[in-house]
Design a protein around this motif. Structure first.
Motif, PDB file in Angstrom:
ATOM      1  N   MET A   1       1.069  -1.081   0.062  1.00 32.65           N
ATOM      2  CA  MET A   1       0.029  -0.035  -0.103  1.00 32.65           C
ATOM      3  C   MET A   1       0.926   1.293   0.030  1.00 32.65           C
ATOM      4  N   ASN A   2       0.857   2.178  -1.127  1.00 33.13           N
ATOM      5  CA  ASN A   2       1.521   3.303  -1.143  1.00 33.13           C
ATOM      6  C   ASN A   2       0.736   4.400  -0.505  1.00 33.13           C
ATOM      7  N   GLU A   3       1.192   5.815  -0.307  1.00 27.92           N
ATOM      8  CA  GLU A   3       0.653   6.667   0.466  1.00 27.92           C
ATOM      9  C   GLU A   3      -0.799   7.062  -0.329  1.00 27.92           C
ATOM     10  N   SER A   4      -0.671   7.063  -1.770  1.00 28.67           N
ATOM     11  CA  SER A   4      -1.988   7.506  -2.475  1.00 28.67           C
ATOM     12  C   SER A   4      -3.151   6.398  -2.066  1.00 28.67           C
ATOM     13  N   GLU A   5      -2.667   5.275  -2.008  1.00 25.94           N
ATOM     14  CA  GLU A   5      -3.716   4.012  -1.672  1.00 25.94           C
ATOM     15  C   GLU A   5      -4.169   4.323  -0.245  1.00 25.94           C
ATOM     16  N   LEU A   6      -3.429   4.559   0.693  1.00 28.46           N
ATOM     17  CA  LEU A   6      -3.634   4.808   1.896  1.00 28.46           C
ATOM     18  C   LEU A   6      -4.932   5.994   2.130  1.00 28.46           C
ATOM     19  N   PHE A   7      -4.433   7.021   1.341  1.00 26.68           N
ATOM     20  CA  PHE A   7      -5.269   8.037   1.662  1.00 26.68           C
ATOM     21  C   PHE A   7      -6.582   7.758   0.980  1.00 26.68           C
TER      22      PHE A   7
ATOM     23  N   THR B   1     -12.612  15.048   4.959  1.00 23.51           N
ATOM     24  CA  THR B   1     -13.519  14.035   4.392  1.00 23.51           C
ATOM     25  C   THR B   1     -14.808  14.132   5.206  1.00 23.51           C
ATOM     26  N   TYR B   2     -14.602  14.023   6.657  1.00 18.65           N
ATOM     27  CA  TYR B   2     -15.601  13.662   7.414  1.00 18.65           C
ATOM     28  C   TYR B   2     -15.809  14.822   8.747  1.00 18.65           C
ATOM     29  N   LEU B   3     -15.065  15.940   8.757  1.00 19.29           N
ATOM     30  CA  LEU B   3     -15.260  16.668   9.815  1.00 19.29           C
ATOM     31  C   LEU B   3     -15.658  18.227   9.490  1.00 19.29           C
ATOM     32  N   GLY B   4     -16.098  18.813  10.289  1.00 19.17           N
ATOM     33  CA  GLY B   4     -16.235  20.362  10.223  1.00 19.17           C
ATOM     34  C   GLY B   4     -14.867  21.011  10.655  1.00 19.17           C
ATOM     35  N   GLU B   5     -14.536  22.265  10.471  1.00 22.62           N
ATOM     36  CA  GLU B   5     -13.415  22.793  10.752  1.00 22.62           C
ATOM     37  C   GLU B   5     -13.172  22.971  12.160  1.00 22.62           C
ATOM     38  N   HIS B   6     -14.268  23.648  12.701  1.00 25.65           N
ATOM     39  CA  HIS B   6     -14.502  24.166  14.161  1.00 25.65           C
ATOM     40  C   HIS B   6     -14.215  22.790  15.192  1.00 25.65           C
ATOM     41  N   GLU B   7     -14.957  21.655  14.684  1.00 29.65           N
ATOM     42  CA  GLU B   7     -15.093  20.287  15.542  1.00 29.65           C
ATOM     43  C   GLU B   7     -13.592  19.901  15.354  1.00 29.65           C
ATOM     44  N   ALA B   8     -12.970  19.874  13.978  1.00 24.09           N
ATOM     45  CA  ALA B   8     -11.784  19.269  13.773  1.00 24.09           C
ATOM     46  C   ALA B   8     -10.837  19.644  14.798  1.00 24.09           C
TER      47      ALA B   8
ATOM     48  N   LEU C   1       1.670  11.032   8.481  1.00 22.38           N
ATOM     49  CA  LEU C   1       0.722  10.856   9.688  1.00 22.38           C
ATOM     50  C   LEU C   1      -0.275  12.087   9.816  1.00 22.38           C
ATOM     51  N   LEU C   2       0.343  13.165   9.628  1.00 19.75           N
ATOM     52  CA  LEU C   2      -0.437  14.599   9.645  1.00 19.75           C
ATOM     53  C   LEU C   2      -1.359  14.634   8.432  1.00 19.75           C
ATOM     54  N   ALA C   3      -0.794  14.318   7.192  1.00 20.88           N
ATOM     55  CA  ALA C   3      -1.567  14.298   5.934  1.00 20.88           C
ATOM     56  C   ALA C   3      -2.702  13.299   6.045  1.00 20.88           C
ATOM     57  N   ALA C   4      -2.538  12.020   6.646  1.00 16.72           N
ATOM     58  CA  ALA C   4      -3.678  11.122   6.820  1.00 16.72           C
ATOM     59  C   ALA C   4      -4.830  11.871   7.882  1.00 16.72           C
ATOM     60  N   ALA C   5      -4.328  12.460   8.796  1.00 15.30           N
ATOM     61  CA  ALA C   5      -5.261  13.077   9.730  1.00 15.30           C
ATOM     62  C   ALA C   5      -5.899  14.293   9.050  1.00 15.30           C
ATOM     63  N   GLU C   6      -5.229  15.181   8.104  1.00 11.98           N
ATOM     64  CA  GLU C   6      -5.768  16.029   7.484  1.00 11.98           C
ATOM     65  C   GLU C   6      -6.968  15.715   6.397  1.00 11.98           C
ATOM     66  N   THR C   7      -6.594  14.275   5.910  1.00  7.01           N
ATOM     67  CA  THR C   7      -7.655  13.601   4.931  1.00  7.01           C
ATOM     68  C   THR C   7      -8.672  13.356   5.635  1.00  7.01           C
ATOM     69  N   LEU C   8      -8.782  12.643   6.974  1.00  9.88           N
ATOM     70  CA  LEU C   8     -10.087  12.509   7.572  1.00  9.88           C
ATOM     71  C   LEU C   8     -10.691  13.702   7.989  1.00  9.88           C
ATOM     72  N   ARG C   9      -9.883  14.847   8.236  1.00 10.73           N
ATOM     73  CA  ARG C   9     -10.617  16.099   8.590  1.00 10.73           C
ATOM     74  C   ARG C   9     -11.401  16.536   7.458  1.00 10.73           C
TER      75      ARG C   9
ATOM     76  N   GLN D   1      -8.006   4.961   0.843  1.00 12.93           N
ATOM     77  CA  GLN D   1      -8.994   3.934   1.918  1.00 12.93           C
ATOM     78  C   GLN D   1      -9.473   5.054   3.036  1.00 12.93           C
ATOM     79  N   LEU D   2      -8.627   5.973   3.578  1.00 11.12           N
ATOM     80  CA  LEU D   2      -9.289   6.808   4.396  1.00 11.12           C
ATOM     81  C   LEU D   2     -10.506   7.945   4.113  1.00 11.12           C
ATOM     82  N   ARG D   3     -10.408   8.144   2.715  1.00 11.30           N
ATOM     83  CA  ARG D   3     -11.562   8.907   2.026  1.00 11.30           C
ATOM     84  C   ARG D   3     -12.751   7.981   1.641  1.00 11.30           C
ATOM     85  N   ASN D   4     -12.585   6.749   1.738  1.00 13.35           N
ATOM     86  CA  ASN D   4     -13.614   5.965   1.396  1.00 13.35           C
ATOM     87  C   ASN D   4     -14.005   4.998   2.384  1.00 13.35           C
TER      88      ASN D   4
END
Length: 329
Positions: free
Chosen positions: A1-7, A139-146, A129-137, A9-12
């Motif tokens: 799994m490369n970085e692109s595939e990881l991201f 895709t799924y979170l609002g700015e304030h709650e993030a 790691l931080l890019a993965a966290a940003e991907t989750l933010r 997975q996180l988006r989907n």
């Protein structure tokens, strides 16, 4: 799994639709796991350890629900995508994603999950790691709650440290991205073990008796550096393998494992324990590889006598050949 595939997975992630958008149970569990990995360098957690804190996150930021706070953590713990996550019971048997399981069932069966090694291999780099966290933010979170969620799981400090590092010279940035927390328990234990072995090796001329290698102490606790029965040693205090050994083989006798040595007599690769890549000792070695942990090789030089070589680095995992490649560089 490369970085692109990881991201991707996180988006989907498979999430339920709610009035407020997509359900946040799985993203919240992942962010909690990321924050825990930063603090402990451990990608494995029992349900009993996760249920309260993850339940609190879901209670605070997830959709309104009448289920108990503890059981709310059960859904993502069981159903998180298996390309990202592995789940086993107390007997090390896999727990399938269906049927669903209650929190009481998970506690009763000592359920434990861990991020897959190929995921951890990317998370070791702070940037990824931080890019993965940003991907989750995104895709799924609002700015304030993030902001609140990142603060709750401890990732806000990592973002701040990364931003400070970006303004530092290249060597400082490299130092930051190489290790998230150089002062953690694992690193301190390995450094002290190396110092202790250096003194012991000098005293005994590279022929240290097995019994002495069982007497290493760290922070008041005895932690043997070599396993008395197996070739791979992972103390229960650590999340990954600490040492490996090659037993002494008298001249003209065949070694039990074909661990090739180079012209200097140093090991070039180390064979898996058995043929199962998921054997717990092979998993411990894989974690040392993905987390870039320096290890020790004990070379048998006579019956019951060993010469330590360190630091050793696992440079490649080759499941197709049932071995790890090794370097002392």
């Amino acid at each position: 799994m490369n970085e692109s595939e990881l991201f991707d997975q996180l988006r989907n992630l498979r999430t339920a639709s709610t009035a407020g958008g997509r359900a946040k149970h799985k993203p919240l569990l992942l962010l909690w796991l990321f924050g825990r990995y930063v603090k402990s360098h451990s990608a494995e957690v029992t349900y009993a350890e996760a249920e309260e804190q993850v339940g609190q996150l879901i209670d605070a930021f997830g959709p309104a629900d009448q289920s108990s706070q503890r059981d709310r953590a059960a859904m993502p713990f069981v159903h998180l995508e298996r390309r990202l996550w592995e789940l086993h019971d107390g007997n090390d048997q896999p727990i399938p994603p269906t049927p669903s399981r209650s929190g009481s069932w998970l506690r009763r069966n000592s359920a434990r999950g861990r991020l897959r090694p190929e995921v951890v291999a990317h998370l070791f780099e702070a940037r990824t790691l931080l890019a993965a966290a940003e991907t989750l933010r995104e895709t799924y979170l609002g700015e304030h709650e993030a902001e609140q969620i990142f603060r709750a799981v401890g990732l806000d400090r990592t973002f701040k440290a990364h931003n400070r590092a970006a303004a530092l010279p290249t060597t400082a940035v490299r130092s930051f991205t190489t290790t998230i927390d150089a002062s953690d328990y694992d690193s301190r234990l390995r450094r002290q073990a190396f110092t202790w072995l250096t003194e012991l090796n000098t005293k005994h001329g590279g022929r240290i008796p097995f019994g002495l290698l069982q007497e290493f102490r760290f922070e008041g606790k005895r932690i043997p550096l070599m396993d008395p029965q197996a070739g791979i040693r992972k103390p229960k205090e650590l999340g990954s393998a600490l040492s490996l050994r090659t037993t002494y083989t008298p001249p003209k006798k065949q070694r039990p494992y074909e661990d090739e040595l180079d012209a200097n007599g140093l090991i070039r690769y180390y064979m898996y324990r058995g043929t199962d890549p998921l054997h717990f000792q092979n998993v411990a070695m894989r974690r040392a590889f993905t987390e870039k942990r320096p290890m020790i090789w004990f070379k048998g030089v006579a019956s019951g006598l060993y010469q330590p070589h360190f630091p050793l680095w696992l440079t490649k995992d080759e499941p197709e050949n049932l071995r790890f490649l090794i370097s002392f560089e």
